[in-house]
Design a protein around this motif. Structure first.
Motif, short mmCIF file in Angstrom:
data_model
loop_
_atom_site.label_atom_id
_atom_site.label_comp_id
_atom_site.label_asym_id
_atom_site.label_seq_id
_atom_site.Cartn_x
_atom_site.Cartn_y
_atom_site.Cartn_z
N LEU A 1 -6.78 7.27 -5.53
CA LEU A 1 -6.54 7.48 -4.09
C LEU A 1 -7.69 6.92 -3.26
O LEU A 1 -7.48 6.18 -2.31
CB LEU A 1 -6.35 8.97 -3.80
N GLN A 2 -8.92 7.26 -3.62
CA GLN A 2 -10.07 6.79 -2.86
C GLN A 2 -10.26 5.28 -2.98
O GLN A 2 -10.62 4.62 -2.02
CB GLN A 2 -11.32 7.54 -3.30
N ARG A 3 -9.96 4.73 -4.14
CA ARG A 3 -10.02 3.28 -4.32
C ARG A 3 -9.00 2.59 -3.42
O ARG A 3 -9.30 1.60 -2.75
CB ARG A 3 -9.78 2.90 -5.78
N GLY A 4 -7.80 3.13 -3.37
CA GLY A 4 -6.76 2.57 -2.52
C GLY A 4 -7.10 2.68 -1.04
O GLY A 4 -6.85 1.75 -0.26
N LEU A 5 -7.71 3.80 -0.64
CA LEU A 5 -8.12 3.96 0.76
C LEU A 5 -9.21 2.96 1.12
O LEU A 5 -9.18 2.37 2.21
CB LEU A 5 -8.60 5.39 1.01
N ASN A 6 -10.18 2.76 0.23
CA ASN A 6 -11.23 1.77 0.47
C ASN A 6 -10.62 0.38 0.64
O ASN A 6 -11.03 -0.39 1.52
CB ASN A 6 -12.26 1.75 -0.65
N ASN A 7 -9.66 0.05 -0.19
CA ASN A 7 -9.01 -1.26 -0.09
C ASN A 7 -8.18 -1.37 1.19
O ASN A 7 -8.24 -2.39 1.87
CB ASN A 7 -8.13 -1.52 -1.31
N ALA A 8 -7.40 -0.35 1.50
CA ALA A 8 -6.52 -0.40 2.68
C ALA A 8 -7.33 -0.49 3.97
O ALA A 8 -6.98 -1.25 4.88
CB ALA A 8 -5.60 0.81 2.71
N PHE A 9 -8.40 0.29 4.06
CA PHE A 9 -9.20 0.28 5.28
C PHE A 9 -10.22 -0.86 5.30
O PHE A 9 -10.87 -1.09 6.31
CB PHE A 9 -9.94 1.62 5.45
N GLY A 10 -10.34 -1.59 4.21
CA GLY A 10 -11.27 -2.70 4.15
C GLY A 10 -10.78 -3.96 4.84
O GLY A 10 -11.56 -4.85 5.12
N VAL B 1 -5.41 -2.40 11.35
CA VAL B 1 -5.17 -0.96 11.30
C VAL B 1 -3.91 -0.75 10.47
O VAL B 1 -2.86 -1.30 10.80
CB VAL B 1 -4.99 -0.37 12.71
N PRO B 2 -3.98 0.02 9.38
CA PRO B 2 -2.80 0.23 8.55
C PRO B 2 -1.68 0.89 9.36
O PRO B 2 -1.93 1.66 10.29
CB PRO B 2 -3.29 1.18 7.44
N SER B 3 -0.45 0.59 9.00
CA SER B 3 0.70 1.16 9.71
C SER B 3 0.80 2.65 9.43
O SER B 3 0.18 3.19 8.50
CB SER B 3 1.99 0.46 9.28
N THR B 4 1.61 3.34 10.23
CA THR B 4 1.77 4.78 10.04
C THR B 4 2.39 5.11 8.69
O THR B 4 2.07 6.15 8.11
CB THR B 4 2.62 5.40 11.16
N SER B 5 3.23 4.22 8.18
CA SER B 5 3.83 4.49 6.87
C SER B 5 2.79 4.47 5.76
O SER B 5 2.87 5.25 4.80
CB SER B 5 4.97 3.51 6.57
N PHE C 1 0.81 -1.21 0.00
CA PHE C 1 0.00 0.00 0.00
C PHE C 1 0.84 1.27 0.00
O PHE C 1 0.43 2.28 -0.58
CB PHE C 1 -1.01 -0.01 1.15
N VAL C 2 2.02 1.25 0.61
CA VAL C 2 2.90 2.41 0.52
C VAL C 2 3.29 2.62 -0.94
O VAL C 2 3.24 3.75 -1.46
CB VAL C 2 4.15 2.25 1.42
N LYS C 3 3.65 1.54 -1.62
CA LYS C 3 4.01 1.63 -3.04
C LYS C 3 2.82 2.13 -3.87
O LYS C 3 2.98 2.96 -4.76
CB LYS C 3 4.47 0.26 -3.54
#
Length: 140
Positions: free
Chosen positions: A64-73, A77-81, A51-53
């Motif tokens: 961006l919004q697609r990636g956020l939906n995937n990461a938070f899905g 809890v995603p890392s700070t990086s 996800f950082v990549k």
């Protein structure tokens, strides 16, 4: 007897499965796919790296919004990086509301005030650098 009438009667679970298989067998164009059969578990480090990549290469709001939906899905809890990369991407595509929403998503995913506070302390320098405020700070 019409097979649709026969299938409409209440059947035991095993009989319903057998009936469904017989209906599927009569259709020659039916293809059954096992999408999750080859699923492998992903480590937290690989998830973070992926996800950082992804966020480093985002160049429009939709991605961006697609990636956020995937990461938070995911059930973590995603890392700070990952959050840092997402915030930088939000500012890069010049979408301040999405940057604020990242903090809202983080608050929901953290689940506890103590964990959310730790994230906010670690992200404070980047937050100040990018000029992003949380929803609570904007309401003051």
């Amino acid at each position: 007897m019409n097979r649709f009438v026969a299938l409409s009667r209440p059947l035991a679970a095993a009989t319903r499965v057998q009936a469904a298989r017989s209906v599927l067998a009569t259709r020659s164009a039916v293809q059954i796919r096992n999408y999750s059969a080859e699923h492998q578990e992903e480590s937290f480090e690989h998830f973070t790296e992926r996800f950082v990549k992804f966020f480093d290469n985002v160049d429009d709001l939709f991605e961006l919004q697609r990636g956020l939906n995937n990461a938070f899905g995911y059930d973590l809890v995603p890392s700070t990086s990952v959050i840092e990369a997402a915030l930088k991407a939000a500012r890069r595509v010049n979408d301040y509301p999405t940057a604020v929403r990242i903090f809202e998503g983080l608050k929901v995913k953290a689940g506890s005030d103590a964990l959310y506070k730790q994230y906010m302390e670690e992200l404070a320098p980047l937050k100040a650098e990018l000029g992003v405020e949380t929803k609570e700070e904007l309401q003051l």
